[in-house]
Design a protein around this motif. Structure first.
Motif, mmCIF file in Angstrom:
data_model
loop_
_atom_site.group_PDB
_atom_site.id
_atom_site.type_symbol
_atom_site.label_atom_id
_atom_site.label_comp_id
_atom_site.label_asym_id
_atom_site.label_seq_id
_atom_site.Cartn_x
_atom_site.Cartn_y
_atom_site.Cartn_z
ATOM 1 N N VAL A 350 112.113 23.078 38.996
ATOM 2 C CA VAL A 350 113.845 23.243 38.827
ATOM 3 C C VAL A 350 113.937 22.989 37.326
ATOM 4 C CG1 VAL A 350 113.877 20.812 39.555
ATOM 5 C CG2 VAL A 350 116.063 22.336 39.485
ATOM 6 N N LYS A 351 115.070 23.671 36.568
ATOM 7 C CA LYS A 351 115.235 23.290 35.222
ATOM 8 C C LYS A 351 116.720 23.422 34.915
ATOM 9 C CE LYS A 351 114.210 24.894 30.628
ATOM 10 N NZ LYS A 351 113.467 26.111 29.799
ATOM 11 N N ARG A 352 117.482 22.582 34.203
ATOM 12 C CA ARG A 352 118.626 22.550 33.932
ATOM 13 C C ARG A 352 118.946 23.609 32.706
ATOM 14 N NH1 ARG A 352 121.155 20.099 30.330
ATOM 15 N NH2 ARG A 352 119.671 18.390 30.098
ATOM 16 N N VAL A 353 119.775 24.661 33.114
ATOM 17 C CA VAL A 353 120.244 25.418 32.030
ATOM 18 C C VAL A 353 121.825 25.329 31.631
ATOM 19 C CG1 VAL A 353 120.385 27.851 31.138
ATOM 20 C CG2 VAL A 353 118.530 27.000 32.423
ATOM 21 N N GLY A 354 122.274 24.655 30.782
ATOM 22 C CA GLY A 354 123.590 24.399 30.790
ATOM 23 C C GLY A 354 124.057 23.440 31.884
ATOM 24 N N THR A 355 125.103 23.881 32.451
ATOM 25 C CA THR A 355 125.526 23.165 33.794
ATOM 26 C C THR A 355 125.146 23.706 35.099
ATOM 27 O OG1 THR A 355 127.675 24.691 33.935
ATOM 28 C CG2 THR A 355 127.739 22.506 32.454
ATOM 29 N N THR A 356 123.890 24.411 34.865
ATOM 30 C CA THR A 356 123.233 24.981 36.160
ATOM 31 C C THR A 356 122.058 24.473 36.384
ATOM 32 O OG1 THR A 356 124.836 27.271 35.829
ATOM 33 C CG2 THR A 356 122.737 27.171 37.441
ATOM 34 N N GLN A 357 121.534 24.242 37.651
ATOM 35 C CA GLN A 357 120.189 23.821 37.815
ATOM 36 C C GLN A 357 119.618 25.121 38.447
ATOM 37 O OE1 GLN A 357 120.025 19.376 39.541
ATOM 38 N NE2 GLN A 357 121.237 20.603 40.844
ATOM 39 N N VAL A 358 118.488 25.426 38.087
ATOM 40 C CA VAL A 358 117.877 26.827 38.378
ATOM 41 C C VAL A 358 116.501 26.292 39.095
ATOM 42 C CG1 VAL A 358 116.595 28.954 37.549
ATOM 43 C CG2 VAL A 358 118.797 27.961 36.406
ATOM 44 N N VAL A 359 116.580 26.537 40.119
ATOM 45 C CA VAL A 359 115.590 26.509 41.192
ATOM 46 C C VAL A 359 114.521 27.468 41.326
ATOM 47 C CG1 VAL A 359 114.459 25.677 43.697
ATOM 48 C CG2 VAL A 359 116.783 24.618 42.653
ATOM 49 N N ARG A 360 113.329 27.457 40.599
ATOM 50 C CA ARG A 360 112.459 28.717 40.365
ATOM 51 C C ARG A 360 111.453 28.747 41.696
ATOM 52 N NH1 ARG A 360 111.527 28.018 33.857
ATOM 53 N NH2 ARG A 360 111.089 26.010 34.631
ATOM 54 N N ALA A 361 111.093 27.740 42.142
ATOM 55 C CA ALA A 361 110.304 27.667 43.341
ATOM 56 C C ALA A 361 110.118 26.149 44.246
ATOM 57 C CB ALA A 361 108.760 27.765 42.756
ATOM 58 N N PHE A 362 109.697 26.092 45.148
ATOM 59 C CA PHE A 362 109.486 24.987 45.853
ATOM 60 C C PHE A 362 108.307 25.270 46.931
ATOM 61 C CE2 PHE A 362 109.345 22.341 49.918
ATOM 62 C CZ PHE A 362 109.131 21.131 49.090
ATOM 63 N N TRP A 363 107.056 24.688 46.489
ATOM 64 C CA TRP A 363 105.733 24.706 47.174
ATOM 65 C C TRP A 363 105.587 23.671 48.161
ATOM 66 C CZ3 TRP A 363 106.133 25.246 41.969
ATOM 67 C CH2 TRP A 363 106.078 26.482 41.385
ATOM 68 N N PRO A 364 105.804 23.986 49.678
ATOM 69 C CA PRO A 364 105.835 23.064 50.642
ATOM 70 C C PRO A 364 104.044 22.418 50.593
ATOM 71 C CG PRO A 364 106.525 24.814 51.571
ATOM 72 C CD PRO A 364 106.121 25.074 50.155
ATOM 73 N N GLU A 365 103.716 21.256 50.825
ATOM 74 C CA GLU A 365 102.279 21.097 51.065
ATOM 75 C C GLU A 365 101.980 21.659 52.474
ATOM 76 O OE1 GLU A 365 99.948 18.782 49.179
ATOM 77 O OE2 GLU A 365 101.394 20.067 48.029
ATOM 78 N N ALA A 366 100.596 21.672 52.769
ATOM 79 C CA ALA A 366 99.897 22.325 53.870
ATOM 80 C C ALA A 366 100.324 21.629 55.071
ATOM 81 C CB ALA A 366 98.444 22.314 53.921
ATOM 82 N N GLY A 367 100.785 22.310 56.040
ATOM 83 C CA GLY A 367 101.224 21.727 57.074
ATOM 84 C C GLY A 367 102.727 21.290 57.237
ATOM 85 N N VAL A 368 103.547 21.241 56.235
ATOM 86 C CA VAL A 368 105.056 21.295 56.015
ATOM 87 C C VAL A 368 105.741 22.403 56.296
ATOM 88 C CG1 VAL A 368 106.592 20.379 54.494
ATOM 89 C CG2 VAL A 368 104.564 19.430 54.566
ATOM 90 N N ARG A 369 106.651 22.101 57.418
ATOM 91 C CA ARG A 369 107.219 23.485 57.891
ATOM 92 C C ARG A 369 108.722 23.220 57.270
ATOM 93 N NH1 ARG A 369 104.643 22.100 62.414
ATOM 94 N NH2 ARG A 369 106.200 20.746 63.124
ATOM 95 N N MET A 370 109.304 24.137 56.570
ATOM 96 C CA MET A 370 110.639 24.070 55.878
ATOM 97 C C MET A 370 111.470 24.727 56.826
ATOM 98 S SD MET A 370 110.089 22.392 53.199
ATOM 99 C CE MET A 370 111.987 22.583 52.455
ATOM 100 N N GLY A 371 111.948 24.117 57.912
ATOM 101 C CA GLY A 371 112.879 24.533 58.765
ATOM 102 C C GLY A 371 114.287 24.249 58.346
ATOM 103 N N LYS A 372 115.196 24.549 58.890
ATOM 104 C CA LYS A 372 116.809 24.566 58.409
ATOM 105 C C LYS A 372 116.942 22.928 57.970
ATOM 106 C CE LYS A 372 118.569 28.308 61.019
ATOM 107 N NZ LYS A 372 119.429 28.722 62.031
ATOM 108 N N GLY A 373 116.773 22.003 58.799
ATOM 109 C CA GLY A 373 117.010 20.718 58.413
ATOM 110 C C GLY A 373 116.243 20.117 57.105
ATOM 111 N N ARG A 374 115.203 20.478 57.018
ATOM 112 C CA ARG A 374 114.256 19.973 55.712
ATOM 113 C C ARG A 374 114.971 20.519 54.510
ATOM 114 N NH1 ARG A 374 108.410 19.165 57.217
ATOM 115 N NH2 ARG A 374 109.107 17.068 57.530
ATOM 116 N N THR A 375 115.014 22.139 54.650
ATOM 117 C CA THR A 375 115.650 22.900 53.505
ATOM 118 C C THR A 375 116.855 22.331 53.115
ATOM 119 O OG1 THR A 375 114.301 24.755 54.353
ATOM 120 C CG2 THR A 375 116.033 25.042 52.634
ATOM 121 N N ALA A 376 117.883 22.075 54.180
ATOM 122 C CA ALA A 376 119.351 21.492 54.042
ATOM 123 C C ALA A 376 119.239 20.108 53.131
ATOM 124 C CB ALA A 376 120.178 21.354 55.232
ATOM 125 N N GLY A 377 117.982 19.292 53.680
ATOM 126 C CA GLY A 377 117.882 17.977 52.987
ATOM 127 C C GLY A 377 117.536 18.089 51.402
#
Length: 412
Positions: A350-377
């Motif tokens: 993630v990088k801040r560009v002006g007043t915007t945070q630009v999320v370019r990627a999130f890599w979960p660890e092996a075995g980590v499921r990115m369900g709705k709750g974790r993504t919302a967190g």
């Protein structure tokens, strides 16, 4: 007697609790509260990289979500309750530790002097004395005040002392590392130096300890902040004590009953012999369960600064890929570890560009499921950090949520 065994889950909780990452965040992150956080951590590493937030600011914000950068500046430049110097890297350190740093000043000076070749030693000593006189006469000084038309060492075909710094910059750093100058404040990220006696409170200047007392203090304080550690890990904490001194101290402290040997279960099941205190063992049954909150950490967070220990304890393989060619990078060159509970669940680009945070990627660890709750967190944490970095919105690029890592595991 058999050594006590601390299972991996309990070891993680103890370690994170000592690093103020287990319990809910509380406190204003200013004044006395911030001084307490700094004391409990031992130090906060200072780093210039600012893709989202500087390392020291993110480290403190991870413990106190109301923290803002001006609060740390006030501790150093106004309250004089903290000072900047060196541990394993540049750091902000509680002022109460200053008397213990005299040993580091002396050892750093001796180490630096050995790098000066005999035929150039006189030149460097003359340069250092000239810089010291300038600071004495004119007060707070930065490297730009001294540069004039100096030629960098590499431009002359000779080594200037540190990287390709100008001679006066090298002299400033030498005088700082040896304790004769202190950082009095910063403007932006630029350091200003003054005579130590004009920066450090008199009661700290008057407090002198012998070498044995400093070594004992450094080792015990490190153990209290880590919860458990090997002798090498204790020596590496403040980088005041040598590895051999640490080994001798542990043997003597163990014989005297001040510390005990324990076996720590690692993420993959192996056990690692370490040292702890009886007080730490007594805490284990009362450790709270970790919260489910997602926490964004600095790559230089004190809980992760020892990459090998992080991999053993959490099963989290983490390296900053700054010097890796882009085509060979597995992740972005500067990514942020993400913690949830007692588990490192992934890394965020993630990088801040002006007043915007630009999320370019999130890599979960092996075995980590990115369900709705974790993504919302994760998204909620990005909203919270917006207050620290001055971001008003977050932009997620297409395909930002990547597939779980296949080569590394969290050990859970």
């Amino acid at each position: 007697m058999a050594r006590p065994v601390i299972d991996n889950s309990t070891a993680r909780r103890l370690f994170l609790d000592r690093h103020l990452l287990l319990r809910p965040k509380a406190g204003p992150g200013t004044g006395k509260d911030l001084e307490d956080v700094l004391d409990r951590l031992g130090f906060v590493q200072v780093d210039s990289v600012n893709t989202l937030a500087r390392a020291h600011d993110l480290i403190l914000w991870s413990r106190r979500s109301q923290y803002r950068p001006q609060a740390l500046d006030r501790l150093v430049a106004r309250r004089r309750s903290a000072f900047e110097h060196w541990t394993h890297d540049a750091a902000v350190i509680p002022m109460g530790y200053y008397p213990m740093w005299r040993l580091k000043f002396a050892r750093d000076e001796a180490r630096i002097r050995t790098r000066w070749s005999a035929d150039r030693r006189g030149m460097w000593e003359t340069e250092a004395e000239a810089v010291l006189r300038h600071v004495a006469d004119f007060g707070p000084t930065c490297s730009l005040d001294l540069r004039n038309d100096e030629i960098r060492g590499d431009e002359k075909g000779t080594f200037s002392g540190w990287w390709d710094w100008h001679p006066s910059k090298t002299a400033l750093e030498f005088l700082w590392r040896s304790g004769r100058l202190s950082i009095c404040h910063r403007r932006g990220f630029r350091k200003y130096y003054d005579l130590t006696e004009r920066v450090i409170p008199q009661h700290c200047l008057n407090d002198h300890r012998d070498e044995a007392e400093i070594i004992d203090w450094a080792m015990m304080q490190a153990l209290q902040r880590l919860g458990f550690a090997t002798s090498g890990e204790l020596a590496a904490f403040f980088e005041i004590v040598t590895r051999e001194e640490a080994r001798i101290w542990c043997a003597r402290a163990l014989a005297a009953g001040r510390i005990v040997e324990v076996d720590i279960e690692m993420a993959q099941g192996a056990r690692r012999r370490s040292f702890a205190t009886e007080a730490a063992l007594a805490e284990l049954s009362g450790l709270p369960d970790p919260s489910s909150r997602v926490r964004l950490l600095s790559p230089f967070d004190p809980a992760l600064r020892d990459r090998a220990r992080a991999e053993r304890l959490f099963g989290f393989h983490f390296r900053i890929e700054i010097f890796v060619p882009e085509a060979k990078r597995q992740y972005g060159y500067y990514v942020y570890p993400v913690l949830q509970g007692d588990r490192l669940i992934g890394r965020l680009d993630v990088k801040r560009v002006g007043t915007t945070q630009v999320v370019r990627a999130f890599w979960p660890e092996a075995g980590v499921r990115m369900g709705k709750g974790r993504t919302a967190g994760l998204k909620a944490e990005l909203v919270r950090i917006g207050g620290l970095v001055g971001a008003e919105e977050t932009d997620f690029t297409d395909g930002w949520l990547r597939a779980p890592a296949a080569t590394h595991s969290t050990g859970r």
